[in-house]
Design a protein around this motif. Structure first.
Motif, PDB file in Angstrom:
ATOM      1  N   ILE A 150       0.852  -1.182   0.000  1.00  0.00           N
ATOM      2  CA  ILE A 150       0.000   0.000   0.000  1.00  0.00           C
ATOM      3  C   ILE A 150       0.891   1.235   0.000  1.00  0.00           C
ATOM      4  N   ASP A 151       0.327   2.372  -0.373  1.00  0.00           N
ATOM      5  CA  ASP A 151       1.101   3.594  -0.502  1.00  0.00           C
ATOM      6  C   ASP A 151       1.290   4.234   0.869  1.00  0.00           C
ATOM      7  N   THR A 152       2.514   4.167   1.390  1.00  0.00           N
ATOM      8  CA  THR A 152       2.823   4.790   2.678  1.00  0.00           C
ATOM      9  C   THR A 152       4.046   5.692   2.563  1.00  0.00           C
ATOM     10  N   ASP A 153       4.370   6.138   1.352  1.00  0.00           N
ATOM     11  CA  ASP A 153       5.542   6.979   1.164  1.00  0.00           C
ATOM     12  C   ASP A 153       5.343   8.324   1.855  1.00  0.00           C
ATOM     13  N   VAL A 154       6.407   8.815   2.460  1.00  0.00           N
ATOM     14  CA  VAL A 154       6.394  10.122   3.108  1.00  0.00           C
ATOM     15  C   VAL A 154       7.485  10.966   2.477  1.00  0.00           C
ATOM     16  N   SER A 155       7.528  12.225   2.853  1.00  0.00           N
ATOM     17  CA  SER A 155       8.495  13.148   2.282  1.00  0.00           C
ATOM     18  C   SER A 155       9.921  12.674   2.535  1.00  0.00           C
ATOM     19  N   ALA A 156      10.740  12.766   1.510  1.00  0.00           N
ATOM     20  CA  ALA A 156      12.138  12.317   1.634  1.00  0.00           C
ATOM     21  C   ALA A 156      12.923  13.203   2.594  1.00  0.00           C
ATOM     22  N   ASN A 157      12.445  14.439   2.816  1.00  0.00           N
ATOM     23  CA  ASN A 157      13.152  15.368   3.697  1.00  0.00           C
ATOM     24  C   ASN A 157      12.720  15.236   5.158  1.00  0.00           C
ATOM     25  N   GLN A 159      12.360  13.913   8.890  1.00  0.00           N
ATOM     26  CA  GLN A 159      13.268  13.247   9.808  1.00  0.00           C
ATOM     27  C   GLN A 159      12.763  11.840  10.117  1.00  0.00           C
ATOM     28  N   ILE A 160      13.653  11.008  10.680  1.00  0.00           N
ATOM     29  CA  ILE A 160      13.316   9.600  10.891  1.00  0.00           C
ATOM     30  C   ILE A 160      12.086   9.464  11.789  1.00  0.00           C
ATOM     31  N   GLY A 161      12.080  10.174  12.908  1.00  0.00           N
ATOM     32  CA  GLY A 161      10.950  10.084  13.827  1.00  0.00           C
ATOM     33  C   GLY A 161       9.671  10.591  13.198  1.00  0.00           C
ATOM     34  N   ASN A 162       9.754  11.732  12.498  1.00  0.00           N
ATOM     35  CA  ASN A 162       8.569  12.280  11.847  1.00  0.00           C
ATOM     36  C   ASN A 162       8.090  11.389  10.721  1.00  0.00           C
ATOM     37  N   ALA A 163       9.021  10.765  10.002  1.00  0.00           N
ATOM     38  CA  ALA A 163       8.641   9.877   8.898  1.00  0.00           C
ATOM     39  C   ALA A 163       7.893   8.661   9.424  1.00  0.00           C
ATOM     40  N   ALA A 164       8.360   8.086  10.542  1.00  0.00           N
ATOM     41  CA  ALA A 164       7.671   6.936  11.123  1.00  0.00           C
ATOM     42  C   ALA A 164       6.273   7.323  11.590  1.00  0.00           C
TER      43      ALA A 164
END
Length: 320
Positions: A150-157, A159-164
């Protein structure tokens, strides 16, 4: 059947104790600094310094590699590892570790989460509009499906914690949409209430355990493709829609009154029969059929009336 198969497997790549690698990195940086200083001293003394500077460059490269790749996982957390786009496993070890810095990772939480869905308007089996809401407990079960199916891509910029965190928000949105669909389907399978009190048909109001089991099964069918699992689901709000709530309330009140009247009549008839049998057995008074009918009528009126009876005392006949 293919959807039930998982491609998830444990990460068996190189992983070392993070504290050990941190100690090694400090030693390498110290050696690199020593090589740089020695090279500068040799250059000032007009001695050969090329070897020192080459050693310094190599030590810096190795030290940089050793300084990257540190990761820390708490209980019920995991990292999905990829190597240049290829899935190489899911890392689940708790603690402080060092992983190959050339590998990419996506952190996910395996902890249970709640979803309290707002009530929605649906039609039950009889076509009546009802408001129904649910609360469920879910968690991520299959990391491969959750990340890649499923589509769970987040912004490449990010941070690790924010991306999770952003990734888990997308999971929550997916669960919310699928729970809405499953709730509508399950609500249409049952009537809100059964008009026949003697019927054993399962309804939304009375069959909570059975309905919740069906709801949980339907949700797991829909969320299986995303690697998510519903631990528990239950209906926490159920009511008629406002446009028919008043009418349905009057119907329920009428049904309750009829049921109560039936019990009152059954009890009154039993009491009248008991009174007649008692009078006959103890030979208190001899009643003919006409007087029995009058007595039965009077007793039923007294016993079935909503108001207390007003007795009339017969004091005899006045002679003129």
């Amino acid at each position: 059947m293919e959807e039930n198969k998982t491609k998830e497997f444990e990460f068996f790549g190189g992983s070392l104790n993070g504290f050990l690698m941190c100690f090694i990195a400090i030693i390498l940086w110290g050696c690199a600094i020593f090589s740089l200083v020695s090279g500068i001293i040799a250059a000032d003394a007009e001695r050969s310094c090329a070897g020192w500077f080459v050693t310094f460059a190599l030590l810096v490269i190795i030290a940089v590699i050793c300084s990257c790749g540190f990761t820390m996982l708490e209980p019920n957390e995991a990292k999905v590892m990829t190597f240049f786009g290829k899935y190489v496993g899911t890392f689940r070890k708790n603690g402080f570790y060092w992983l190959n810095p050339l590998m990419s990772s996506k952190k996910v939480s395996l902890r249970a989460r709640n979803l309290n869905a707002d009530p929605i308007k649906v039609n039950d089996k009889a076509g009546n509009p009802v408001l129904i809401g649910l609360v469920l407990v879910w968690r991520l079960k299959d990391t491969y499906k959750a990340i890649f199916d499923i589509d769970t891509d987040v912004s490449a910029n990010a941070q690790i914690g924010n991306a999770a965190g952003a990734r888990m928000v997308k999971f929550e949105h997916f669960v919310a949409v699928q729970s809405d669909s499953a709730l509508r389907e399950v609500a249409g399978m049952y009537a809100y209430d059964d008009e026949n009190p003697n019927s054993k048909e399962i309804t939304l109001r009375d069959g909570s355990n059975e309905v919740n089991e069906v709801l949980t099964a339907k949700l797991n069918e829909r969320l299986q493709m995303a690697g998510l699992e519903v631990i528990e689901a239950r209906i926490n709000y159920l009511a008629y829609a406002p446009e028919i709530a008043a009418v349905m309330l009057r119907r329920q009140q009428a049904a309750a009154i009829i049921t109560a009247r039936e019990k009152i009549v059954d009890g009154a008839v039993s009491m009248v029969k008991l009174a007649l049998d008692k009078l006959a057995d103890e030979d208190i008074v001899d009643l003919d059929e006409e007087k029995k009918a009058a007595m039965v009528s009077n007793l039923l009126v007294v016993l079935c009336a909503d108001e207390p009876a007003q007795p009339v005392i017969n004091s005899g006949t006045l002679n003129h």
